[in-house]
Design a protein around this motif. Structure first.
Motif, PDB file in Angstrom:
ATOM      1  N   ALA A  69       0.896  -1.356  -0.198  1.00 34.07           N
ATOM      2  CA  ALA A  69      -0.196  -0.022   0.094  1.00 34.07           C
ATOM      3  C   ALA A  69       0.827   1.227  -0.009  1.00 34.07           C
ATOM      4  O   ALA A  69       2.103   1.313   0.149  1.00 34.07           O
ATOM      5  CB  ALA A  69      -0.796   0.103   1.323  1.00 34.07           C
ATOM      6  N   MET A  90      -2.953  -2.111  -2.777  1.00 35.34           N
ATOM      7  CA  MET A  90      -3.985  -1.073  -2.651  1.00 35.34           C
ATOM      8  C   MET A  90      -3.836   0.170  -3.535  1.00 35.34           C
ATOM      9  O   MET A  90      -2.825   0.615  -3.637  1.00 35.34           O
ATOM     10  CB  MET A  90      -4.090  -0.621  -1.236  1.00 35.34           C
ATOM     11  N   GLN A 111      -9.820   0.934  -2.832  1.00 36.30           N
ATOM     12  CA  GLN A 111     -10.198   1.412  -1.226  1.00 36.30           C
ATOM     13  C   GLN A 111     -10.793   2.791  -1.425  1.00 36.30           C
ATOM     14  O   GLN A 111      -9.997   3.662  -1.815  1.00 36.30           O
ATOM     15  CB  GLN A 111      -8.994   1.507  -0.333  1.00 36.30           C
ATOM     16  N   ALA A 115     -12.833   4.799   4.094  1.00 34.46           N
ATOM     17  CA  ALA A 115     -12.003   3.904   4.910  1.00 34.46           C
ATOM     18  C   ALA A 115     -11.236   4.160   6.063  1.00 34.46           C
ATOM     19  O   ALA A 115     -10.761   5.500   6.033  1.00 34.46           O
ATOM     20  CB  ALA A 115     -10.748   3.060   3.870  1.00 34.46           C
ATOM     21  N   GLY A 116     -10.700   3.577   6.915  1.00 37.00           N
ATOM     22  CA  GLY A 116      -9.797   4.029   7.968  1.00 37.00           C
ATOM     23  C   GLY A 116      -8.463   3.940   7.585  1.00 37.00           C
ATOM     24  O   GLY A 116      -8.221   3.219   6.696  1.00 37.00           O
ATOM     25  N   GLY A 144     -13.363  -0.280   2.154  1.00 41.90           N
ATOM     26  CA  GLY A 144     -13.731   1.240   2.586  1.00 41.90           C
ATOM     27  C   GLY A 144     -15.271   1.241   2.914  1.00 41.90           C
ATOM     28  O   GLY A 144     -16.047   1.201   1.978  1.00 41.90           O
ATOM     29  N   GLY A 145     -15.937   1.330   4.339  1.00 40.68           N
ATOM     30  CA  GLY A 145     -16.806   1.252   4.472  1.00 40.68           C
ATOM     31  C   GLY A 145     -17.769  -0.088   4.335  1.00 40.68           C
ATOM     32  O   GLY A 145     -18.970  -0.107   4.591  1.00 40.68           O
ATOM     33  N   TRP A 164     -12.174  -6.459   1.372  1.00 43.56           N
ATOM     34  CA  TRP A 164     -11.178  -6.319   2.356  1.00 43.56           C
ATOM     35  C   TRP A 164     -11.437  -5.364   3.428  1.00 43.56           C
ATOM     36  O   TRP A 164     -11.849  -4.345   3.199  1.00 43.56           O
ATOM     37  CB  TRP A 164      -9.918  -5.654   1.445  1.00 43.56           C
ATOM     38  N   GLY A 166     -11.069  -3.533   7.264  1.00 49.98           N
ATOM     39  CA  GLY A 166     -10.286  -3.011   8.007  1.00 49.98           C
ATOM     40  C   GLY A 166     -10.744  -2.667   9.408  1.00 49.98           C
ATOM     41  O   GLY A 166     -10.236  -3.088  10.564  1.00 49.98           O
ATOM     42  N   SER A 167     -11.581  -1.627   9.216  1.00 46.28           N
ATOM     43  CA  SER A 167     -12.220  -1.015  10.806  1.00 46.28           C
ATOM     44  C   SER A 167     -12.637  -1.904  11.733  1.00 46.28           C
ATOM     45  O   SER A 167     -12.369  -1.931  12.938  1.00 46.28           O
ATOM     46  CB  SER A 167     -13.029   0.168  10.480  1.00 46.28           C
ATOM     47  N   TYR A 176      -4.138  -6.025  17.087  1.00 45.63           N
ATOM     48  CA  TYR A 176      -2.990  -5.415  17.582  1.00 45.63           C
ATOM     49  C   TYR A 176      -2.179  -6.335  18.534  1.00 45.63           C
ATOM     50  O   TYR A 176      -1.334  -5.726  19.385  1.00 45.63           O
ATOM     51  CB  TYR A 176      -3.220  -4.241  18.471  1.00 45.63           C
ATOM     52  N   LEU A 263      -7.342   5.091  14.431  1.00 49.72           N
ATOM     53  CA  LEU A 263      -7.599   4.952  13.063  1.00 49.72           C
ATOM     54  C   LEU A 263      -8.751   4.015  12.704  1.00 49.72           C
ATOM     55  O   LEU A 263      -8.706   2.918  13.286  1.00 49.72           O
ATOM     56  CB  LEU A 263      -6.630   4.511  12.422  1.00 49.72           C
TER      57      LEU A 263
HETATM   58  C1  LIG Z   1      -5.969   1.010  12.122  1.00 49.83           C
HETATM   59  C2  LIG Z   1      -5.961   0.839  10.492  1.00 49.83           C
HETATM   60  C3  LIG Z   1      -4.581   0.714  10.013  1.00 49.83           C
HETATM   61  C4  LIG Z   1      -4.406   0.481   8.657  1.00 49.83           C
HETATM   62  N1  LIG Z   1      -3.101   0.234   8.548  1.00 49.83           N
HETATM   63  C5  LIG Z   1      -2.892  -0.088   7.150  1.00 49.83           C
HETATM   64  C6  LIG Z   1      -1.737  -0.548   6.524  1.00 49.83           C
HETATM   65  O1  LIG Z   1      -0.831  -0.338   7.263  1.00 49.83           O
HETATM   66  N2  LIG Z   1      -1.462  -0.928   5.369  1.00 49.83           N
HETATM   67  C7  LIG Z   1      -2.666  -0.674   4.556  1.00 49.83           C
HETATM   68  O2  LIG Z   1      -2.561  -1.262   3.193  1.00 49.83           O
HETATM   69  N3  LIG Z   1      -3.711  -0.316   4.756  1.00 49.83           N
HETATM   70  C8  LIG Z   1      -3.884  -0.167   6.128  1.00 49.83           C
HETATM   71  N4  LIG Z   1      -5.246  -0.104   6.484  1.00 49.83           N
HETATM   72  C9  LIG Z   1      -6.451   0.352   5.420  1.00 49.83           C
HETATM   73  C10 LIG Z   1      -6.962  -1.196   5.290  1.00 49.83           C
HETATM   74  O3  LIG Z   1      -6.277  -2.185   4.890  1.00 49.83           O
HETATM   75  C11 LIG Z   1      -8.324  -1.259   4.731  1.00 49.83           C
HETATM   76  O4  LIG Z   1      -8.222  -1.035   3.306  1.00 49.83           O
HETATM   77  C12 LIG Z   1      -9.287  -0.429   5.192  1.00 49.83           C
HETATM   78  O5  LIG Z   1      -9.516  -0.231   6.678  1.00 49.83           O
HETATM   79  C13 LIG Z   1     -10.594  -0.785   4.658  1.00 49.83           C
HETATM   80  O6  LIG Z   1     -11.681   0.089   5.132  1.00 49.83           O
HETATM   81  P1  LIG Z   1     -12.592   0.087   6.290  1.00 49.83           P
HETATM   82  O7  LIG Z   1     -11.709   0.798   7.649  1.00 49.83           O
HETATM   83  O8  LIG Z   1     -13.966   1.071   6.130  1.00 49.83           O
HETATM   84  O9  LIG Z   1     -12.788  -1.364   6.729  1.00 49.83           O
HETATM   85  C14 LIG Z   1      -5.565   0.473   7.983  1.00 49.83           C
HETATM   86  C15 LIG Z   1      -6.826   0.642   8.403  1.00 49.83           C
HETATM   87  C16 LIG Z   1      -6.797   0.816   9.717  1.00 49.83           C
HETATM   88  C17 LIG Z   1      -8.482   1.049  10.109  1.00 49.83           C
END
Ligand SMILES: Cc1cc2nc3c(=O)[nH]c(=O)nc-3n(C[C@H](O)[C@H](O)[C@H](O)COP(=O)(O)O)c2cc1C
Length: 300
Positions: A69, A90, A111, A115-116, A144-145, A164, A166-167, A176, A263
């Motif tokens: 990413a 990404m 994404q 997204a977070g 994302g979302g 995919w 994240g949050s 973590y 985040l």
């Molecule tokens: C706490 C946190 C840390 C993240 N760190 C990375 C990262 O290091 N590398 C990366 O490619 N995406 C990172 N992301 C993005 C996620 O891979 C993912 O694409 C994203 O969270 C998806 O959207 P959502 O948060 O709405 O589910 C991170 C997201 C969050 C919430």
């Protein structure tokens, strides 16, 4: 990151701080009662040498999938493929997806801005179909979302082959755990992050450059809010990460809850509890199956 030396370490990056930035950090700590601490800046250095070393370890360990990413992983594709690995990248813009697909990336995670973490400007809904169209037949995952089965079905209908998330995984019991073990964060900080996400509404996130220099979505917090209000410096990535690292460690050590940086994306408003990761996946699949059955049965 052409502006930093290939083998930049913590000391090299610190030499790139501006005097004004150093002075601001000092005053910010004093104003907000954040104790002086030695941060983990050394672990925030994303230099070329470091990234290539990580990739070599992945090859040696025969990691099946390398995900990249905030950058272009085209340099590693030939070696990855020669070793039976797949490369996923990404992106937040269709043109980036096109370039990577042309260079041989196996999968794209598109994404949306919801997204977070680091994020772009285009929403998931318009982004996915544009990326799908431009790089077909390269498979696309939507991000994302999305945090439930409805989001999964929506992504499939936009042409993605999967999602995919994240949050929603930040609020799982497993979140973590490795970072705590490595000393990158603490149990207290993770509990605080999870509490803030569970309490958040859809409107409680913001995009900021204060943590890493690049646009990043976080739950609003006093660190980011005060830094912005006080016109704090925003240096380039990863110099900004190193600039704020000692303050962040101070926040951790003094357990200053309001200054923690959770985040997370806009879907945080829908996340109401911390649960095991397996349960999140089971619920997503179960709900998606029901939605598909419903859509299949009445054609709507
Ligand atoms: C706490 C946190 C840390 C993240 N760190 C990375 C990262 O290091 N590398 C990366 O490619 N995406 C990172 N992301 C993005 C996620 O891979 C993912 O694409 C994203 O969270 C998806 O959207 P959502 O948060 O709405 O589910 C991170 C997201 C969050 C919430």
């Amino acid at each position: 990151l052409a502006y930093i030396p290939e083998n930049a370490d913590e000391e090299v990056l610190k030499s790139l701080f501006t005097p004004e930035a150093v002075e601001f950090v000092e005053k910010f700590g004093a104003r907000h009662d954040i104790p002086k601490a030695k941060g983990i800046a050394g672990l925030q250095v994303f230099s070329t040498v470091y990234t290539r070393a990580i990739f070599k370890i992945c090859v040696k360990e025969k990691i099946p999938l390398f995900v990249s990413a905030v950058g272009d992983p085209s340099w590693c594709i030939p070696e990855a493929h020669a070793n039976g690995m797949k490369v996923m990248s990404m992106i937040g813009l269709p043109k980036h997806a096109k370039r990577l697909s042309d260079n041989g990336v196996d999968f794209i995670v598109a994404q949306g801005t919801e997204a977070g973490g680091h994020t772009g400007r285009i929403g998931t809904m318009p982004l996915i179909p544009q990326v799908v169209d431009i790089i077909a037949p390269t498979p696309v995952l939507a991000a994302g979302g999305i945090a439930d089965g409805r989001g999964l079905v929506a992504a499939l209908s936009l042409g993605a082959v999967g999602v995919w998330l994240g949050s929603v995984f930040v609020t799982t019991e497993e979140a973590y755990l490795e970072s705590i073990e490595m000393g990158l964060t603490t149990r207290w900080e993770v509990d605080t992050i999870q509490k803030r996400i569970v309490a958040a509404t859809a409107d409680d996130t913001t995009i900021t450059r204060t943590l890493t220099g690049k646009t990043l979505r976080t739950i609003k917090n006093k660190f980011q809010g005060s830094w912005e209000e006080e016109n704090g410096p925003v240096l380039k990535t990863p110099i900004q990460n190193v600039l704020v690292a000692d303050l962040q460690q101070g926040v951790r050590e003094a357990q200053k809850e309001d200054y923690v940086y959770p985040l997370a994306g806009q879907i945080a408003g829908m996340i109401k509890e911390v649960k095991p990761a397996a349960q999140v996946i089971e619920q997503v699949v179960e709900q998606a199956t029901k939605v598909l059955e419903r859509l299949g049965s009445n054609g709507r």
